[in-house]
Design an enzyme around this catalytic site. Structure first.
Site, PDB file in Angstrom:
ATOM      1  N   ALA A  32       0.871  -1.191   0.000  1.00 16.69           N
ATOM      2  CA  ALA A  32       0.000   0.000   0.000  1.00 16.69           C
ATOM      3  C   ALA A  32       0.901   1.232   0.000  1.00 16.69           C
ATOM      4  O   ALA A  32       0.819   2.097   0.875  1.00 16.69           O
ATOM      5  CB  ALA A  32      -0.970  -0.004   1.179  1.00 16.69           C
ATOM      6  N   LEU A  33       1.761   1.262  -0.993  1.00 18.81           N
ATOM      7  CA  LEU A  33       2.879   2.210  -1.003  1.00 18.81           C
ATOM      8  C   LEU A  33       2.423   3.649  -1.206  1.00 18.81           C
ATOM      9  O   LEU A  33       1.479   3.933  -1.938  1.00 18.81           O
ATOM     10  CB  LEU A  33       3.857   1.822  -2.123  1.00 18.81           C
ATOM     11  CG  LEU A  33       4.416   0.398  -2.027  1.00 18.81           C
ATOM     12  CD1 LEU A  33       5.317   0.097  -3.226  1.00 18.81           C
ATOM     13  CD2 LEU A  33       5.178   0.185  -0.725  1.00 18.81           C
ATOM     14  N   HIS A  34       3.109   4.558  -0.517  1.00 21.64           N
ATOM     15  CA  HIS A  34       2.870   5.994  -0.665  1.00 21.64           C
ATOM     16  C   HIS A  34       4.229   6.685  -0.762  1.00 21.64           C
ATOM     17  O   HIS A  34       5.283   6.014  -0.738  1.00 21.64           O
ATOM     18  CB  HIS A  34       2.028   6.518   0.496  1.00 21.64           C
ATOM     19  CG  HIS A  34       2.543   6.125   1.858  1.00 21.64           C
ATOM     20  ND1 HIS A  34       3.771   6.544   2.339  1.00 21.64           N
ATOM     21  CD2 HIS A  34       2.028   5.317   2.825  1.00 21.64           C
ATOM     22  CE1 HIS A  34       3.968   6.047   3.540  1.00 21.64           C
ATOM     23  NE2 HIS A  34       2.939   5.281   3.857  1.00 21.64           N
ATOM     24  N   GLY A  36       5.975   8.202   1.329  1.00 20.81           N
ATOM     25  CA  GLY A  36       6.896   7.878   2.428  1.00 20.81           C
ATOM     26  C   GLY A  36       7.735   6.659   2.079  1.00 20.81           C
ATOM     27  O   GLY A  36       8.974   6.660   2.202  1.00 20.81           O
ATOM     28  N   HIS A  37       7.067   5.604   1.592  1.00 23.30           N
ATOM     29  CA  HIS A  37       7.787   4.401   1.169  1.00 23.30           C
ATOM     30  C   HIS A  37       8.743   4.733   0.016  1.00 23.30           C
ATOM     31  O   HIS A  37       9.887   4.285  -0.010  1.00 23.30           O
ATOM     32  CB  HIS A  37       6.810   3.330   0.667  1.00 23.30           C
ATOM     33  CG  HIS A  37       5.881   2.798   1.703  1.00 23.30           C
ATOM     34  ND1 HIS A  37       4.519   3.007   1.659  1.00 23.30           N
ATOM     35  CD2 HIS A  37       6.094   2.052   2.813  1.00 23.30           C
ATOM     36  CE1 HIS A  37       3.936   2.400   2.680  1.00 23.30           C
ATOM     37  NE2 HIS A  37       4.870   1.817   3.408  1.00 23.30           N
ATOM     38  N   GLN A  61       3.054  -9.556  13.432  1.00 21.42           N
ATOM     39  CA  GLN A  61       3.166  -8.266  14.120  1.00 21.42           C
ATOM     40  C   GLN A  61       1.808  -7.614  14.373  1.00 21.42           C
ATOM     41  O   GLN A  61       1.740  -6.499  14.858  1.00 21.42           O
ATOM     42  CB  GLN A  61       4.114  -7.322  13.370  1.00 21.42           C
ATOM     43  CG  GLN A  61       3.592  -6.794  12.051  1.00 21.42           C
ATOM     44  CD  GLN A  61       4.680  -6.042  11.287  1.00 21.42           C
ATOM     45  OE1 GLN A  61       5.657  -6.634  10.813  1.00 21.42           O
ATOM     46  NE2 GLN A  61       4.527  -4.732  11.165  1.00 21.42           N
ATOM     47  N   GLN A 154      10.187   1.421  16.324  1.00 21.53           N
ATOM     48  CA  GLN A 154      10.611   0.283  15.501  1.00 21.53           C
ATOM     49  C   GLN A 154      12.086   0.420  15.125  1.00 21.53           C
ATOM     50  O   GLN A 154      12.857  -0.542  15.179  1.00 21.53           O
ATOM     51  CB  GLN A 154       9.743   0.232  14.242  1.00 21.53           C
ATOM     52  CG  GLN A 154      10.269  -0.684  13.147  1.00 21.53           C
ATOM     53  CD  GLN A 154       9.270  -0.826  12.008  1.00 21.53           C
ATOM     54  OE1 GLN A 154       8.269  -1.503  12.154  1.00 21.53           O
ATOM     55  NE2 GLN A 154       9.543  -0.181  10.896  1.00 21.53           N
ATOM     56  N   ARG A 188      -2.353   3.466   6.657  1.00 23.38           N
ATOM     57  CA  ARG A 188      -3.599   3.434   7.438  1.00 23.38           C
ATOM     58  C   ARG A 188      -4.418   4.718   7.279  1.00 23.38           C
ATOM     59  O   ARG A 188      -5.584   4.739   7.678  1.00 23.38           O
ATOM     60  CB  ARG A 188      -3.307   3.158   8.912  1.00 23.38           C
ATOM     61  CG  ARG A 188      -2.788   1.740   9.132  1.00 23.38           C
ATOM     62  CD  ARG A 188      -2.710   1.358  10.608  1.00 23.38           C
ATOM     63  NE  ARG A 188      -2.536  -0.076  10.780  1.00 23.38           N
ATOM     64  CZ  ARG A 188      -1.367  -0.688  11.004  1.00 23.38           C
ATOM     65  NH1 ARG A 188      -0.262   0.021  11.103  1.00 23.38           N
ATOM     66  NH2 ARG A 188      -1.306  -1.993  11.133  1.00 23.38           N
TER      67      ARG A 188
HETATM   68  P1  AMP Z   1       5.046  -0.107   6.495  1.00 20.00           P
HETATM   69  O1  AMP Z   1       4.684  -0.484   5.109  1.00 20.00           O
HETATM   70  O2  AMP Z   1       4.037   0.726   7.195  1.00 20.00           O
HETATM   71  O3  AMP Z   1       5.538  -1.292   7.301  1.00 20.00           O
HETATM   72  O4  AMP Z   1       6.319   0.849   6.360  1.00 20.00           O
HETATM   73  C1  AMP Z   1       7.467   0.432   5.665  1.00 20.00           C
HETATM   74  C2  AMP Z   1       8.558   1.430   5.914  1.00 20.00           C
HETATM   75  O5  AMP Z   1       8.158   2.703   5.434  1.00 20.00           O
HETATM   76  C3  AMP Z   1       8.895   1.610   7.403  1.00 20.00           C
HETATM   77  O6  AMP Z   1      10.310   1.709   7.550  1.00 20.00           O
HETATM   78  C4  AMP Z   1       8.219   2.897   7.740  1.00 20.00           C
HETATM   79  O7  AMP Z   1       8.840   3.588   8.803  1.00 20.00           O
HETATM   80  C5  AMP Z   1       8.364   3.669   6.440  1.00 20.00           C
HETATM   81  N1  AMP Z   1       7.390   4.745   6.360  1.00 20.00           N
HETATM   82  C6  AMP Z   1       6.049   4.642   6.508  1.00 20.00           C
HETATM   83  N2  AMP Z   1       5.461   5.853   6.435  1.00 20.00           N
HETATM   84  C7  AMP Z   1       6.451   6.745   6.247  1.00 20.00           C
HETATM   85  C8  AMP Z   1       6.499   8.161   6.103  1.00 20.00           C
HETATM   86  N3  AMP Z   1       5.399   8.914   6.144  1.00 20.00           N
HETATM   87  N4  AMP Z   1       7.698   8.750   5.918  1.00 20.00           N
HETATM   88  C9  AMP Z   1       8.827   7.994   5.886  1.00 20.00           C
HETATM   89  N5  AMP Z   1       8.859   6.658   6.016  1.00 20.00           N
HETATM   90  C10 AMP Z   1       7.689   6.041   6.192  1.00 20.00           C
END
Ligand code: AMP
Length: 282
Positions: A32-34, A36-37, A61, A154, A188
């Site tokens: 569900a990439l955005h 941030g990813h 988790q 984390q 989310r």
């Molecule tokens: P997730 O898919 O939520 O497990 O996140 C994967 C990685 O993306 C983790 O290292 C998160 O900390 C990072 N991440 C998620 N949201 C953001 C964001 N808004 N800015 C930077 N990194 C992010």
């Protein structure tokens, strides 16, 4: 981009990518990439010769009452985004490939740290995180792995695992990417209805309040927490989980801000649990 669903296939692809001394970077995600990813992929691209990304919604988790089954899984869209970023390897295994006997019996646990901040409200969460990250490190064998500062607890837990278990992986932390109005990007956020989306901004506002106090010379953590709590109380429908001012490595509360300090918040907006944080540096 090579797409792998099996572990041996992924190992072979990563071995090829590392051949002749190439530096391989890993970005673990739940999809569900955005943006941030994508910022992590770009950091990996800038610092490595090849980039591997994992997409795996890791069941271990999630707590029994959490959102595992409804977590978004837009795989085709994710794949296209990764193609555009020029990612070399995508590891997207089915659950049975990762947990062969339907649940794990060997775990990697970082004691102490795993019970702080999110670990306190989500028992077992960090055990699931460290176990899957350890498995990914063994499968991919990256020189560097990229994580978001967004998940600050984390990051602390993973850094400690790497240090205590002598993983030969450099952990790179990347800054939080936000929406134009300040909301930290998160997969989310898609759960929020328009009203909740507006209310969710109070997390960022509470952190901004602390930043302002800090810039005005305030150093007492207790005073900053109470100022932030006032801001949060302005959105009574947002239920605070924690607002803490802690050492970013030990996650222990600090009384005065005299060195690098993590200010972290978690709250429920409707049924959705959101987190955010900022780092203060005197
Ligand atoms: P997730 O898919 O939520 O497990 O996140 C994967 C990685 O993306 C983790 O290292 C998160 O900390 C990072 N991440 C998620 N949201 C953001 C964001 N808004 N800015 C930077 N990194 C992010």
């Amino acid at each position: 981009m090579k797409i792998c669903s099996g572990i041996s296939e992924t190992r072979a692809a990563c071995r090829d990518a590392r051949a002749s001394g190439q530096r391989l970077g890993l970005v673990p995600t739940m999809g569900a990439l955005h943006e941030g990813h994508l910022s992590l992929m770009r950091a990996a691209r800038a610092q490595c010769d090849a980039v591997a990304v994992s997409i795996f919604v890791n069941p271990t988790q999630f707590g029994p009452a959490e959102d595992l089954s409804k977590y978004p899984r837009p795989f085709d869209r994710d794949r296209q985004l990764l193609e555009k970023e020029g990612v070399e390897i995508l590891f997207a295994p089915p659950v049975e490939e990762v947990y062969a006997n339907s649940s794990a019996s060997a775990w990697v646990v970082v004691e102490g740290l795993s019970e702080k901040l999110d670990g306190r409200s989500r028992p077992g969460h960090f055990r699931g995180v460290t176990t899957i990250v350890c498995k990914l490190f063994h499968i991919v064998e990256p020189e560097a792995a990229f994580f978001g500062q967004k998940d600050a607890a984390q990051l602390a837990v993973i850094r400690r695992m790497v240090r205590d278990l002598d993983f030969a992986v450099e952990i790179v932390a990347c800054p939080i990417v936000r929406e134009p109005d300040g909301l930290a990007m998160s997969s989310r956020n898609a759960y929020l209805n328009p009203e909740e989306r507006q209310r969710a901004l109070v997390l960022h506002r509470s952190l901004q309040e602390v930043r302002q106090q800090f810039q005005g010379g305030e150093r007492s953590a207790a005073k900053m927490v109470s100022a932030a709590q006032k801001v949060l109380a302005g959105e009574p429908q947002v239920r605070l989980d924690y607002f803490e001012i802690v050492d970013p490595n030990t996650l222990d509360p600090v009384e005065r801000i005299s060195q690098e300090t993590l200010v972290a918040v978690a709250a429920y907006v409707g049924a959705t649990r959101l987190i955010d944080n900022l780092v203060l540096n005197p």
